[in-house]
Design an enzyme around this catalytic site. Structure first.
Site, short mmCIF file in Angstrom:
data_model
loop_
_atom_site.label_atom_id
_atom_site.label_comp_id
_atom_site.label_asym_id
_atom_site.label_seq_id
_atom_site.Cartn_x
_atom_site.Cartn_y
_atom_site.Cartn_z
N ARG A 58 0.81 -1.22 0.00
CA ARG A 58 0.00 0.00 0.00
C ARG A 58 0.84 1.27 0.00
O ARG A 58 0.34 2.33 -0.36
CB ARG A 58 -1.00 -0.03 1.15
CG ARG A 58 -2.11 -1.07 0.92
CD ARG A 58 -3.15 -1.05 2.01
NE ARG A 58 -2.63 -1.21 3.34
CZ ARG A 58 -2.50 -2.37 3.97
NH1 ARG A 58 -2.86 -3.50 3.39
NH2 ARG A 58 -2.01 -2.42 5.20
N GLU A 95 7.41 -9.14 16.10
CA GLU A 95 7.01 -9.51 17.45
C GLU A 95 7.37 -10.97 17.74
O GLU A 95 7.85 -11.30 18.82
CB GLU A 95 5.51 -9.28 17.62
CG GLU A 95 5.04 -9.40 19.05
CD GLU A 95 3.59 -9.00 19.20
OE1 GLU A 95 2.98 -9.44 20.19
OE2 GLU A 95 3.06 -8.28 18.34
#
Length: 171
Positions: A58, A95
Site C-alpha cells: 500500500r 514480534e
C-alpha cells in the site's frame, strides 16, 4: 479536506480485536485521492528528495503518483523474493520472529536524498526496516511519511528520520 471523512474502519480485520484503517475509500474518491496526494506533496516537496521509496504494497499507492507530481523517480521496497534482478536485503525483528525486505541493487545511487512512504505507521517495524535498508545501500534518508499514523503504538519513536503523517488516530 479532512481525509478522516474518507477512511473506512473495519473491525476485527485481519483478526479479532484489530481495527483496520482502510484507505481504499480514499482511492475510490477522485477528490479525496487528489487531496491526499496534494497534502503529501505539500509536506514532501520542501524536503527536495531525489527519489521516493514506497513500501509494499500500500505504500506504492501514494509514492508513485507523488513522485510523478514532484517530477522525481520512484522505487519499491518489497518482501523477500518479490523483486526481479539482483537485490539487497535487510532482516528485521517482528514480534514473533523475523522478516526480510529487499530493494533492487541498482535502485538507489549512493548519496541520493530519499523519502520513504507507506499508507500507515503503527509500531514502525516495517518503516524502520525500510529506512535501515535504504541507508545500507547508500541513500540519505531525509524523511518518512504516511497517510495514517496510529499514535500510542510507538512507531514514530522507532524512526531515525523525521516522520510525517496526514491523519492521526489515538489507539
Amino acid at each position: 479536506m479532512d481525509l478522516r471523512d474518507h477512511i473506512r474502519t473495519v473491525p476485527d480485520f485481519p483478526k479479532p480485536g484489530i481495527l483496520f484503517y482502510d484507505i481504499s475509500t480514499i482511492l475510490a474518491s477522485a477528490d479525496a485521492w487528489k487531496a491526499c496526494v496534494a497534502q503529501l506533496k505539500e509536506i514532501i516537496e520542501p524536503i527536495k528528495p531525489d527519489l521516493l521509496i514506497g513500501i509494499e504494497s500500500r505504500g506504492f499507492l501514494p509514492a508513485a503518483p507523488l513522485a510523478l507530481e514532484l517530477g522525481i523517480g520512484f522505487t519499491m521496497v518489497r518482501k523477500k523474493g518479490k523483486l526481479p534482478g539482483q537485490t539487497i536485503g535487510h532482516e528485521y525483528e517482528l514480534e514473533y520472529g523475523t522478516d526480510t525486505v529487499e530493494i533492487q541493487a541498482d535502485a538507489i545511487e549512493k548519496g541520493q536524498r530519499v523519502v520513504i512512504l507507506d499508507d500507515l505507521l503503527a509500531t514502525g517495524g516495517t518503516m524502520r526496516a525500510a529506512i535501515d535498508l535504504a541507508t545500507k545501500v547508500g541513500a540519505d534518508v531525509a524523511a518518512c511519511a504516511c497517510i495514517i499514523e496510529l499514535e500510542g503504538l510507538g512507531g514514530r519513536d522507532e524512526m531515525n528520520a523525521p516522520c510525517h503523517s496526514l491523519v492521526q488516530y489515538e489507539v
